[in-house]
Design a protein around this motif. Structure first.
Motif, PDB file in Angstrom:
ATOM      1  N   ALA A 178      21.312 -33.907  -4.776  1.00  0.00           N
ATOM      2  CA  ALA A 178      21.863 -35.219  -4.457  1.00  0.00           C
ATOM      3  C   ALA A 178      22.117 -35.367  -2.954  1.00  0.00           C
ATOM      4  O   ALA A 178      21.767 -36.382  -2.352  1.00  0.00           O
ATOM      5  N   VAL A 179      22.699 -34.342  -2.354  1.00  0.00           N
ATOM      6  CA  VAL A 179      23.021 -34.397  -0.929  1.00  0.00           C
ATOM      7  C   VAL A 179      21.744 -34.445  -0.094  1.00  0.00           C
ATOM      8  O   VAL A 179      21.619 -35.251   0.833  1.00  0.00           O
ATOM      9  N   LYS A 180      20.785 -33.605  -0.428  1.00  0.00           N
ATOM     10  CA  LYS A 180      19.533 -33.557   0.328  1.00  0.00           C
ATOM     11  C   LYS A 180      18.791 -34.895   0.252  1.00  0.00           C
ATOM     12  O   LYS A 180      18.188 -35.330   1.234  1.00  0.00           O
ATOM     13  N   SER A 181      18.856 -35.540  -0.897  1.00  0.00           N
ATOM     14  CA  SER A 181      18.228 -36.841  -1.054  1.00  0.00           C
ATOM     15  C   SER A 181      18.835 -37.854  -0.082  1.00  0.00           C
ATOM     16  O   SER A 181      18.115 -38.595   0.589  1.00  0.00           O
ATOM     17  N   GLY A 182      20.154 -37.869   0.000  1.00  0.00           N
ATOM     18  CA  GLY A 182      20.826 -38.786   0.916  1.00  0.00           C
ATOM     19  C   GLY A 182      20.532 -38.490   2.371  1.00  0.00           C
ATOM     20  O   GLY A 182      20.254 -39.391   3.161  1.00  0.00           O
ATOM     21  N   LEU A 183      20.576 -37.221   2.737  1.00  0.00           N
ATOM     22  CA  LEU A 183      20.330 -36.835   4.121  1.00  0.00           C
ATOM     23  C   LEU A 183      18.908 -37.183   4.554  1.00  0.00           C
ATOM     24  O   LEU A 183      18.693 -37.703   5.646  1.00  0.00           O
TER      25      LEU A 183
END
Length: 93
Positions: free
Chosen positions: A24-29
């Protein structure tokens, strides 16, 4: 020259492992990096599978332009499935 930072405290919904959180975090970044001219990083809660502290930094010639880009970054983060922004604050340095 104006420097500003958007600090976001996020909850990762449905995360059962650090791998789920990372997804989830990598997608946002990556969305922010590819669409906006901003620097972004996970700056806290790396070992907590349900929370993430993210920072987005921007530099520009005017505060209005930089703030607008940071608000766009916040909107992109809000659109990530499984990521909920609990608190967000923009600080001008």
């Amino acid at each position: 020259m104006v420097v500003a930072v958007l600090e976001c405290r996020c909850r990762i919904l449905g995360s059962t492992s650090l791998k789920d959180k990372r997804r989830a975090v990598k997608s946002g970044l990556s969305r922010i990096r590819s669409r906006l001219n901003l620097s972004v990083a996970e700056v806290g809660s790396q070992d907590d599978r349900q929370f993430a502290d993210l920072a987005v930094a921007g530099v520009g010639s005017g505060s209005r332009v930089v703030e607008q880009e940071l608000r766009q970054a916040q909107s992109l983060l809000e659109s990530i499935e499984g990521l909920e922004i609990i608190d967000a604050e923009i600080a001008f340095l």
